[in-house]
Design an enzyme around this catalytic site. Structure first.
Site, mmCIF file in Angstrom:
data_model
loop_
_atom_site.group_PDB
_atom_site.id
_atom_site.type_symbol
_atom_site.label_atom_id
_atom_site.label_comp_id
_atom_site.label_asym_id
_atom_site.label_seq_id
_atom_site.Cartn_x
_atom_site.Cartn_y
_atom_site.Cartn_z
ATOM 1 C CG ASP A 1 132.491 -43.398 -9.999
ATOM 2 O OD1 ASP A 1 133.408 -43.700 -9.213
ATOM 3 O OD2 ASP A 1 131.751 -42.418 -9.806
ATOM 4 C CD GLU B 1 128.453 -30.451 2.898
ATOM 5 O OE1 GLU B 1 127.543 -30.278 2.070
ATOM 6 O OE2 GLU B 1 129.216 -29.538 3.261
#
Length: 731
Positions: free
Chosen positions: A277, A482
């Site tokens: 990542d 979010e």
């Protein structure tokens, strides 16, 4: 004429390969074996590998890989996104956010969606390359799907997943991978997909660079967190796996021998690329993060030795120094470089004078893909409540449309999104469907802003609603609240996550005021996660969960509200009654979480969704009551449409092992979305192979069919009252 031509190109383009003329497009005389397309990707990678210097090898192990002109290697940027459409690269068809697609319970349609996505990605890649561009979000390696388990509705990135269930996630993830990577019969892979984030990674966002997922029970690891990854590796043949930011049992996931070597490569036989990542290797050594390594050189060497081939970041630049210092050998680096080269040959990206997939740019945002976006949006719509059958609405009804999400196109795009040429919001769709004289539109409030409700309603709002029969309230939350590691100051939100799952207070108060004024209310909730809407079940007559529905979302919602489409979406996550029903966010134990381990009654259960017609289930039959290795069971379920409309039903099959008191109450093992005409009965046949009866074996800490008695539970949702059972014996 232009429209017709574009439609024709869109429909036929996926059938066009440059395969017939391939040999004529490449020089018959190749200087080196790696330039010969008649050799296998592995043979070509082996040849090219030996011609590279250490410094060149290291440069190829970073996401922004430079070209090596002396060997004819073009620049390549590994980082691209296609979560629900080609992302961050301009024009693209924007499909519903993935959590919405999960609500379709239709993996066949998901496959069609991602076939369209890969069409657009290939066309855009060719377009960029023809202009000499090799930048981020322009390549052929898509870092999707996100198959982490949405274990807690507070996680902001849960919207990127396919829900809380390992089996549903596996089926949807497989459809994504196959749609992106293309047919196995093709000479070159269409794209490469990436299963992420491996493993045990589903929030919180604010501490993901330092969080240690520790003391994970073997049952939770093998039964919940790993199954989707295993399926995508062994069944879907996913070409990339992304390791996660967090630590697992003390080791950073991108340096975890347990995850990457023992499980992924040795046990599962994975041969593809592992990519970090972005910034995850920096977390190994930076202060206030994992801080498990002294510096970038040691962190990079350890990551490569643990099987992380490609870094999204810049730490791997230190690998050459690590070789000189004896921390890692050049031969150990070669293992990773070979995988990277092989992948580029598999994609045809290394070829110099042709494009292996002949897809015209006109396929991007073409009419057929727009229609597919609408179909997918239709199938995501999940009707949660419909008191006294207030829906569908009569098209002569005087309505008021209010709420913060009534006319927000950007909200509908979700996150990791592309940019469509047009978006239908609920307001624009209603104005298309109804005369303007029938619609009153007032935003009334924002998502989280504080307003004086009494003052607002005493200054004209109720007067404007005087002649209105129904108020449609378009509320919920937004990807602005979010999402991934974001700064949000609103109450109830932190770092991209939520601290409470209730509807923001201002919206709750508006709905309560409308109820007090005796208005009939249809609540359209837009969100990427489960909302605790207990008071809203009292104040609202109908509740439609619309997710983040993409470019055609407004049309899809309006079609459902007025009966032009009969909804059949089902919840891929549990809707809890309130935040108090949730365990601690940082506790990764599955105890008390999701429909599989929750003991309390939820607000709306996993698999729940209503229709404008009704269905009844007859007694199912099985062709055998016991099953042994290598066998399968055929389950035949009669389902009758007892209403007055044609409709679709999602038939769900769960498994339970009564003897296992510590195991899940039930767990999904099959599903099928079917059309049934009004007044008709359909026998829905579902095959269950022996592997469908895998269960966690506490004696060996493995998933396997265990001898003994099981129950097959079938019906319309995970709720006990919606299910019937059949006893099955495992031999």
């Amino acid at each position: 004429m232009k429209h017709t031509l574009t439609h024709t190109l869109c429909k036929k383009a996926t059938m066009l390969f440059i395969g017939i003329s391939l040999t004529t497009a490449i020089s018959a005389q190749s200087s080196y074996p790696y330039q010969n397309p008649e050799l296998t990707p592995e043979q070509r990678a082996n040849d090219l590998l030996q011609r590279l210097t250490v410094e060149e090898k290291v440069s190829l192990m970073q996401n922004n890989s430079p070209g090596i002109p002396r060997l004819g290697i073009k620049p390549y940027e590994w980082w691209n996104e296609a979560l629900h459409g080609v992302a961050r690269a301009g024009l693209a068809t924007v499909f519903p956010q993935t959590i919405g697609m999960a609500a379709s319970f239709n993996d066949s349609l998901v496959y069609k969606v991602f076939t369209a996505v890969s069409d657009e990605a290939r066309a855009k890649n060719r377009h960029f390359n023809d202009q000499g561009q090799y930048k981020r979000y322009q390549g052929l390696t898509m870092w999707t799907p996100n198959i982490n388990i949405f274990r807690d509705p507070r996680w902001g990135r849960g919207q990127e997943t396919y829900g809380e269930d390992p089996y549903l996630t596996s089926r949807m993830g497989t459809a994504v991978v196959k749609g992106l990577q293309g047919p196995n019969s093709a000479r070159y892979d269409k794209l490469h997909a990436c299963a992420k984030h491996f493993a045990v990674h589903s929030g919180p966002e604010w501490n993901r660079h330092s969080f240690n997922a520790e003391n994970i029970a073997p049952r939770d690891l093998w039964e919940t967190y790993l199954p989707a990854f295993k399926t995508l590796v062994q069944e879907a043949n996913v070409k990339e796996v992304m390791c996660a930011y967090n630590r697992f049992e003390g080791e950073p996931c991108c340096g975890s021998n347990r995850l990457l070597i023992d499980i992924l490569r040795n046990e599962w036989g994975y041969k593809g690329i592992v990519v970090s990542d972005c910034g995850a290797i920096s977390d190994f050594w930076e202060a206030k993060k994992h801080n498990t390594h002294p510096d970038a050189a040691h962190a990079s060497a350890d990551a490569v030795l643990s099987g992380t081939d490609l870094e999204c970041g810049s730490n791997y630049r230190k690998l050459a120094d690590a070789v000189k210092a004896g921390i890692i050998s050049e031969e150990q680096i070669d293992t990773s470089v070979k995988r990277l080269l092989k992948a580029r040959f598999e994609l045809g990206e290394m070829e110099s004078s042709h494009h292996p997939w002949a897809l015209p740019y006109s396929i991007v945002d073409c009419n057929e893909h727009r229609q597919l976006a609408l179909q997918m949006a239709h199938e995501t719509m999940t009707l949660l409540q419909n008191k006294k059958n207030i829906l569908p609405l009569d098209k002569q009804t005087q309505i008021a449309l209010i709420g913060p999400n009534a006319n927000d196109s950007v909200m509908q795009w979700g996150n990791y999104n592309g940019f469509p040429s047009q978006t239908s919001t609920l307001l624009s769709a209603l104005r298309t469907k109804l005369p303007s004289s029938q619609i009153v539109y007032e935003p009334v409030c924002g998502l989280t802003d504080e307003i004086n409700i009494d003052s607002l309603f005493n200054h004209g709002i109720l007067e404007k609603l005087q002649n209105v029969n129904v108020v449609i309230f378009a509320g919920g939350i937004s990807p602005k609240l979010e999402g991934e590691e974001m700064k949000v100051s609103a109450e109830g939100f932190k770092g991209g996550d939520r601290t409470t799952i209730e509807l923001p207070a201002v919206q709750r108060n508006v709905l309560a005021a409308l109820k007090k004024a005796e208005k009939r209310i249809v609540f359209v909730n837009f969100s990427g996660s489960a909302m605790a809407m207990t008071p809203e079940t009292e104040s609202c007559d109908a509740i439609l969960q619309a997710w983040y529905p993409g470019q055609a979302g407004g049309t899809a919602v309006a079609d459902v509200l007025f009966g032009d489409y009969n909804p059949a979406g089902r919840l891929p996550v549990t809707f809890y009654r309130n935040t108090a029903q949730l365990p601690d966010f940082e506790d990764y134990s599955m105890k008390g979480r999701t429909y599989r381990y929750m003991q309390e009654e939820p607000l709306f259960p996993f698999g729940h969704g209503l229709s404008y017609t009704t269905f009844t289930y007859g007694k199912a039959r099985v062709d055998k009551k016991s099953i042994s290795s290598g066998e399968k069971i055929l389950l035949s379920i009669p389902v009758r449409n007892t209403g007055h409309r044609n409709g679709e039903e999602v038939v769900q099959v769960y498994l339970r092992r009564p003897a296992d008191k510590e195991g899940p109450a039930k767990t999904l093992r099959a599903f099928r979305r079917v059309e049934i005409a009004k007044g008709k009965t359909r026998k829905v046949e579902i095959e269950l192979p022996y592997t469908a009866f895998e269960w966690f074996d506490t004696a060996t800490n493995t998933m396997r069919p265990i001898q003994g008695e099981y129950e097959l539970l079938y019906g319309s949702s995970s709720a006990t009252g919606d299910l019937q059972s059949i006893q099955i014996q495992i031999q």
